[in-house]
Design an enzyme around this catalytic site. Structure first.
Site, PDB file in Angstrom:
ATOM      1  N   GLY A 139       0.825  -1.202   0.000  1.00 20.29           N
ATOM      2  CA  GLY A 139       0.000   0.000   0.000  1.00 20.29           C
ATOM      3  C   GLY A 139       0.862   1.256   0.000  1.00 20.29           C
TER       4      GLY A 139
ATOM      5  N   VAL B 174       1.112   3.657   2.310  1.00 22.56           N
ATOM      6  CA  VAL B 174       1.779   3.919   3.592  1.00 22.56           C
ATOM      7  C   VAL B 174       2.795   2.823   3.915  1.00 22.56           C
ATOM      8  CG1 VAL B 174       1.370   4.036   6.083  1.00 22.56           C
ATOM      9  CG2 VAL B 174      -0.137   5.272   4.505  1.00 22.56           C
TER      10      VAL B 174
ATOM     11  N   SER C 178      -6.779   6.963  11.872  1.00 28.24           N
ATOM     12  CA  SER C 178      -7.057   8.005  10.877  1.00 28.24           C
ATOM     13  C   SER C 178      -7.751   9.171  11.579  1.00 28.24           C
ATOM     14  CB  SER C 178      -7.963   7.412   9.812  1.00 28.24           C
ATOM     15  OG  SER C 178      -8.556   8.432   9.062  1.00 28.24           O
ATOM     16  N   SER C 179      -7.648  10.355  10.978  1.00 24.49           N
ATOM     17  CA  SER C 179      -8.266  11.536  11.596  1.00 24.49           C
ATOM     18  C   SER C 179      -9.793  11.418  11.664  1.00 24.49           C
ATOM     19  CB  SER C 179      -7.879  12.799  10.831  1.00 24.49           C
ATOM     20  OG  SER C 179      -8.223  12.681   9.469  1.00 24.49           O
ATOM     21  N   CYS C 180     -10.381  10.499  10.894  1.00 26.41           N
ATOM     22  CA  CYS C 180     -11.853  10.387  10.917  1.00 26.41           C
ATOM     23  C   CYS C 180     -12.381   9.698  12.174  1.00 26.41           C
ATOM     24  CB  CYS C 180     -12.364   9.678   9.669  1.00 26.41           C
ATOM     25  SG  CYS C 180     -11.924   7.953   9.646  1.00 26.41           S
TER      26      CYS C 180
ATOM     27  N   LYS D 151     -11.588   1.570  13.466  1.00 26.01           N
ATOM     28  CA  LYS D 151     -10.296   2.146  13.868  1.00 26.01           C
ATOM     29  C   LYS D 151     -10.288   2.489  15.371  1.00 26.01           C
ATOM     30  CE  LYS D 151      -7.867   2.146  10.059  1.00 26.01           C
ATOM     31  NZ  LYS D 151      -6.602   1.381   9.984  1.00 26.01           N
TER      32      LYS D 151
ATOM     33  N   ASP E 103     -20.140  16.445   1.102  1.00 23.14           N
ATOM     34  CA  ASP E 103     -18.949  17.186   1.540  1.00 23.14           C
ATOM     35  C   ASP E 103     -18.177  16.422   2.615  1.00 23.14           C
ATOM     36  OD1 ASP E 103     -18.924  19.499   0.025  1.00 23.14           O
ATOM     37  OD2 ASP E 103     -20.134  20.659   1.453  1.00 23.14           O
TER      38      ASP E 103
HETATM   39  N1  NAP Z   1      -4.546   7.048   2.623  1.00 25.41           N
HETATM   40  C1  NAP Z   1      -4.892   7.919   3.553  1.00 25.41           C
HETATM   41  O1  NAP Z   1      -5.268   9.071   3.261  1.00 25.41           O
HETATM   42  C2  NAP Z   1      -4.821   7.548   5.009  1.00 25.41           C
HETATM   43  C3  NAP Z   1      -5.118   8.538   5.957  1.00 25.41           C
HETATM   44  C4  NAP Z   1      -5.063   8.229   7.307  1.00 25.41           C
HETATM   45  C5  NAP Z   1      -4.699   6.953   7.705  1.00 25.41           C
HETATM   46  N2  NAP Z   1      -4.423   6.003   6.775  1.00 25.41           N
HETATM   47  C6  NAP Z   1      -4.098   4.645   7.270  1.00 25.41           C
HETATM   48  O2  NAP Z   1      -2.884   4.173   6.739  1.00 25.41           O
HETATM   49  C7  NAP Z   1      -2.957   2.759   6.564  1.00 25.41           C
HETATM   50  C8  NAP Z   1      -2.566   2.405   5.136  1.00 25.41           C
HETATM   51  O3  NAP Z   1      -3.345   3.127   4.203  1.00 25.41           O
HETATM   52  P1  NAP Z   1      -2.928   3.205   2.660  1.00 25.41           P
HETATM   53  O4  NAP Z   1      -3.389   4.512   2.168  1.00 25.41           O
HETATM   54  O5  NAP Z   1      -1.505   2.799   2.506  1.00 25.41           O
HETATM   55  O6  NAP Z   1      -3.869   2.084   2.013  1.00 25.41           O
HETATM   56  P2  NAP Z   1      -3.655   1.228   0.693  1.00 25.41           P
HETATM   57  O7  NAP Z   1      -2.702   1.893  -0.226  1.00 25.41           O
HETATM   58  O8  NAP Z   1      -5.013   0.884   0.195  1.00 25.41           O
HETATM   59  O9  NAP Z   1      -2.944  -0.096   1.229  1.00 25.41           O
HETATM   60  C9  NAP Z   1      -3.593  -0.954   2.106  1.00 25.41           C
HETATM   61  C10 NAP Z   1      -2.830  -2.244   2.199  1.00 25.41           C
HETATM   62  O10 NAP Z   1      -3.567  -3.089   3.092  1.00 25.41           O
HETATM   63  C11 NAP Z   1      -3.455  -4.414   2.651  1.00 25.41           C
HETATM   64  N3  NAP Z   1      -4.669  -5.154   3.003  1.00 25.41           N
HETATM   65  C12 NAP Z   1      -5.962  -4.783   2.830  1.00 25.41           C
HETATM   66  N4  NAP Z   1      -6.788  -5.777   3.226  1.00 25.41           N
HETATM   67  C13 NAP Z   1      -5.981  -6.788   3.655  1.00 25.41           C
HETATM   68  C14 NAP Z   1      -6.228  -8.088   4.161  1.00 25.41           C
HETATM   69  N5  NAP Z   1      -7.474  -8.553   4.319  1.00 25.41           N
HETATM   70  N6  NAP Z   1      -5.162  -8.870   4.482  1.00 25.41           N
HETATM   71  C15 NAP Z   1      -3.907  -8.423   4.302  1.00 25.41           C
HETATM   72  N7  NAP Z   1      -3.605  -7.198   3.853  1.00 25.41           N
HETATM   73  C16 NAP Z   1      -4.635  -6.398   3.507  1.00 25.41           C
HETATM   74  C17 NAP Z   1      -3.313  -4.376   1.135  1.00 25.41           C
HETATM   75  O11 NAP Z   1      -2.463  -5.434   0.783  1.00 25.41           O
HETATM   76  P3  NAP Z   1      -2.275  -6.040  -0.727  1.00 25.41           P
HETATM   77  O12 NAP Z   1      -1.737  -4.912  -1.542  1.00 25.41           O
HETATM   78  O13 NAP Z   1      -1.310  -7.132  -0.568  1.00 25.41           O
HETATM   79  O14 NAP Z   1      -3.634  -6.473  -1.172  1.00 25.41           O
HETATM   80  C18 NAP Z   1      -2.723  -2.982   0.873  1.00 25.41           C
HETATM   81  O15 NAP Z   1      -1.392  -3.064   0.484  1.00 25.41           O
HETATM   82  C19 NAP Z   1      -4.385   2.358   6.931  1.00 25.41           C
HETATM   83  O16 NAP Z   1      -4.407   1.860   8.237  1.00 25.41           O
HETATM   84  C20 NAP Z   1      -5.147   3.645   6.860  1.00 25.41           C
HETATM   85  O17 NAP Z   1      -6.212   3.650   7.753  1.00 25.41           O
HETATM   86  C21 NAP Z   1      -4.458   6.264   5.440  1.00 25.41           C
HETATM   87  C1  GFB Z   2      -8.492   9.932   5.292  1.00 24.66           C
HETATM   88  C2  GFB Z   2      -9.833   9.460   4.820  1.00 24.66           C
HETATM   89  O1  GFB Z   2     -10.707  10.521   4.655  1.00 24.66           O
HETATM   90  C3  GFB Z   2     -11.991  10.196   4.153  1.00 24.66           C
HETATM   91  O2  GFB Z   2     -12.778  11.301   4.316  1.00 24.66           O
HETATM   92  P1  GFB Z   2     -12.632  12.587   3.459  1.00 24.66           P
HETATM   93  O3  GFB Z   2     -11.502  13.421   3.953  1.00 24.66           O
HETATM   94  O4  GFB Z   2     -13.952  13.265   3.453  1.00 24.66           O
HETATM   95  O5  GFB Z   2     -12.308  11.923   2.046  1.00 24.66           O
HETATM   96  P2  GFB Z   2     -12.002  12.336   0.564  1.00 24.66           P
HETATM   97  O6  GFB Z   2     -12.634  11.277  -0.281  1.00 24.66           O
HETATM   98  O7  GFB Z   2     -10.559  12.565   0.366  1.00 24.66           O
HETATM   99  O8  GFB Z   2     -12.815  13.693   0.277  1.00 24.66           O
HETATM  100  C4  GFB Z   2     -12.448  14.916   0.840  1.00 24.66           C
HETATM  101  C5  GFB Z   2     -13.329  16.029   0.295  1.00 24.66           C
HETATM  102  O9  GFB Z   2     -13.042  16.212  -1.107  1.00 24.66           O
HETATM  103  C6  GFB Z   2     -14.244  16.260  -1.848  1.00 24.66           C
HETATM  104  N1  GFB Z   2     -13.993  15.828  -3.234  1.00 24.66           N
HETATM  105  C7  GFB Z   2     -14.083  16.654  -4.308  1.00 24.66           C
HETATM  106  N2  GFB Z   2     -13.866  15.972  -5.438  1.00 24.66           N
HETATM  107  C8  GFB Z   2     -13.587  14.695  -5.083  1.00 24.66           C
HETATM  108  C9  GFB Z   2     -13.272  13.535  -5.830  1.00 24.66           C
HETATM  109  O10 GFB Z   2     -13.199  13.522  -7.056  1.00 24.66           O
HETATM  110  N3  GFB Z   2     -13.017  12.392  -5.102  1.00 24.66           N
HETATM  111  C10 GFB Z   2     -13.074  12.371  -3.740  1.00 24.66           C
HETATM  112  N4  GFB Z   2     -12.798  11.228  -3.108  1.00 24.66           N
HETATM  113  N5  GFB Z   2     -13.422  13.463  -3.017  1.00 24.66           N
HETATM  114  C11 GFB Z   2     -13.665  14.608  -3.680  1.00 24.66           C
HETATM  115  C12 GFB Z   2     -15.189  15.363  -1.054  1.00 24.66           C
HETATM  116  O11 GFB Z   2     -16.543  15.627  -1.401  1.00 24.66           O
HETATM  117  C13 GFB Z   2     -14.838  15.770   0.382  1.00 24.66           C
HETATM  118  O12 GFB Z   2     -15.478  16.992   0.716  1.00 24.66           O
HETATM  119  C14 GFB Z   2     -12.693   9.139   4.956  1.00 24.66           C
HETATM  120  O13 GFB Z   2     -13.878   8.752   4.295  1.00 24.66           O
HETATM  121  C15 GFB Z   2     -11.831   8.013   5.269  1.00 24.66           C
HETATM  122  O14 GFB Z   2     -12.456   7.265   6.263  1.00 24.66           O
HETATM  123  C16 GFB Z   2     -10.436   8.392   5.699  1.00 24.66           C
HETATM  124  O15 GFB Z   2     -10.413   8.824   7.041  1.00 24.66           O
END
Ligand code: NAP
Ligand code: GFB
Length: 317
Positions: free
Chosen positions: A14, A16, A108-110, A141, A270
């Site tokens: 992934g 992260v 996560s911040s949510c 979470k 939103d």
């Molecule tokens: N992206 C964000 O904005 C964001 C923000 C705040 C916190 N986080 C946290 O950061 C962490 C990683 O997020 P990310 O953005 O890196 O997500 P990601 O790119 O979607 O990667 C998630 C990884 O989790 C693995 N995974 C999912 N389901 C699984 C399962 N059943 N068994 C084993 N592995 C599994 C996947 O493995 P495979 O590739 O092998 O399938 C994938 O590599 C999460 O805990 C998320 O909550 C992310």
């Molecule tokens: C970090 C993640 O944040 C997530 O919340 P959240 O910031 O609203 O997640 P996002 O999907 O990043 O959306 C953030 C804001 O961007 C707007 N937005 C505008 N255009 C787009 C678009 O094309 N795609 C997307 N995706 N959004 C868009 C969306 O409506 C929302 O107000 C949570 O649902 C998860 O649980 C997680 O915590």
């Protein structure tokens, strides 16, 4: 952590987990273990238990999760709750049973209340109702955080929880509906530029505010906290500054060099009006982010273009 400590990164493919792996490798850690979800499904208690009994990792970064943006969270509500609950419960329990020295759980911040006072301090947890679009994910979470606290309280496990803000960077998910806003906008502006379209549609009103952190900065903070922080309390990880979705869209438009207009689709949700992290605790511990938003977006766009190029090459072979 010693350079030869056995370190398991859950979710290394992934965004992260990949960034944490790059950081550890750069720092010289040479005993990193990984499994894809095909090799080890973390929702399966038997598989997780076998893996921990066989491998006996010393340190665990729990960065595997079912992840997505506002639409995915709101649509696949059952999987966002079930998968994330099972992953957290199985990994944290097996880490306890197999005497893992230290585990980091990524939330996560949510997890914070929808209308938490801004910037959001760690002690806002469970002080008010959650945002509806991501309540299932947030509940899973929050359970992960509470598992870390409970195993620490009852069994003395050194399990810590960190709460990253919205992330973006190398290896992000660019799915048109299921991604987060920043990768979605990179793709939308790029495709509109390629096709010569006059407008790009952005979901919602453009008024919500979000904070963004580059994934490699997050990885640096995670490794820093794994080495320096042993507390029971959560630690927020963010940049400490936010902007509106409209401002974000304008910045991505500039980086991608799209010359058309932005329109807003107000039939789309939103989500939370604002979620700026209070990062004073993290700063007090001695860590600050280093990648500013515009240069981070430029690097992410470069990664997006590289992937497009590789995809097109593969199609022509
Ligand atoms: N992206 C964000 O904005 C964001 C923000 C705040 C916190 N986080 C946290 O950061 C962490 C990683 O997020 P990310 O953005 O890196 O997500 P990601 O790119 O979607 O990667 C998630 C990884 O989790 C693995 N995974 C999912 N389901 C699984 C399962 N059943 N068994 C084993 N592995 C599994 C996947 O493995 P495979 O590739 O092998 O399938 C994938 O590599 C999460 O805990 C998320 O909550 C992310
Ligand atoms: C970090 C993640 O944040 C997530 O919340 P959240 O910031 O609203 O997640 P996002 O999907 O990043 O959306 C953030 C804001 O961007 C707007 N937005 C505008 N255009 C787009 C678009 O094309 N795609 C997307 N995706 N959004 C868009 C969306 O409506 C929302 O107000 C949570 O649902 C998860 O649980 C997680 O915590």
């Amino acid at each position: 952590m010693e350079l030869n400590s056995k370190i398991y990164i859950a979710g290394h493919r992934g965004m992260v987990g990949g960034a944490i792996k790059r950081k550890l490798e750069k720092d010289g850690f040479r005993n990193i273990i990984t499994r894809t979800s095909g090799e080890l499904d973390l929702r399966r208690q038997d598989q997780v238990q076998d893996f921990f009994e066989t491998e006996k990792p010393d340190y665990v970064f729990l960065a595997a999760a079912k992840v997505g943006g506002i639409h995915a969270n709101n649509t696949y509500r059952a999987e966002f709750l079930y998968d994330n609950l099972m992953i957290a419960a199985n990994v944290i329990h097996s880490a306890y049973e197999n005497s893992v020295s230290k585990l980091m759980f990524l939330g996560s911040s949510c997890i914070y209340p929808r209308l938490a006072p801004q910037p959001i301090a760690e002690d806002s947890l469970l002080t008010g109702p959650l945002e509806a679009t991501n309540e299932p994910y947030a509940i899973a979470k929050i359970t992960g955080i509470k598992l870390c606290e409970a195993y620490r309280d009852q069994y003395g496990c050194n399990f810590i929880s960190v709460m990253p803000t919205n992330l973006y960077g190398i290896g992000d998910n660019y799915h048109p509906e299921n991604s987060h806003v920043l990768p979605a906008l990179i793709r939308k502006f790029h495709e509109a530029k390629q096709a010569g379209r006059p407008t790009v549609t952005v979901w919602g009103t453009g008024t919500p505010k979000r904070e963004f952190l580059y994934a490699d900065d997050l990885a640096e903070a995670c490794v820093f906290l794994m080495e320096k922080y042993d507390g029971r309390e959560l630690v927020n990880i963010g940049a400490g500054e936010d902007l509106t979705i409209r401002e974000l869209a304008e910045t991505v438009r500039d980086v991608v060099c799209f010359e058309g207009d932005i329109v807003f689709d107000t039939t789309k949700p939103d989500g939370t009006p604002r979620k700026l992290m209070d990062v004073s605790k993290l700063h007090g511990l001695g860590w600050r982010h280093s990648t500013d938003l515009r240069s981070g977006i430029a690097q992410a766009y470069g990664d997006f273009l590289r992937k497009q190029f590789q995809h097109m090459n593969a199609m022509h072979q």
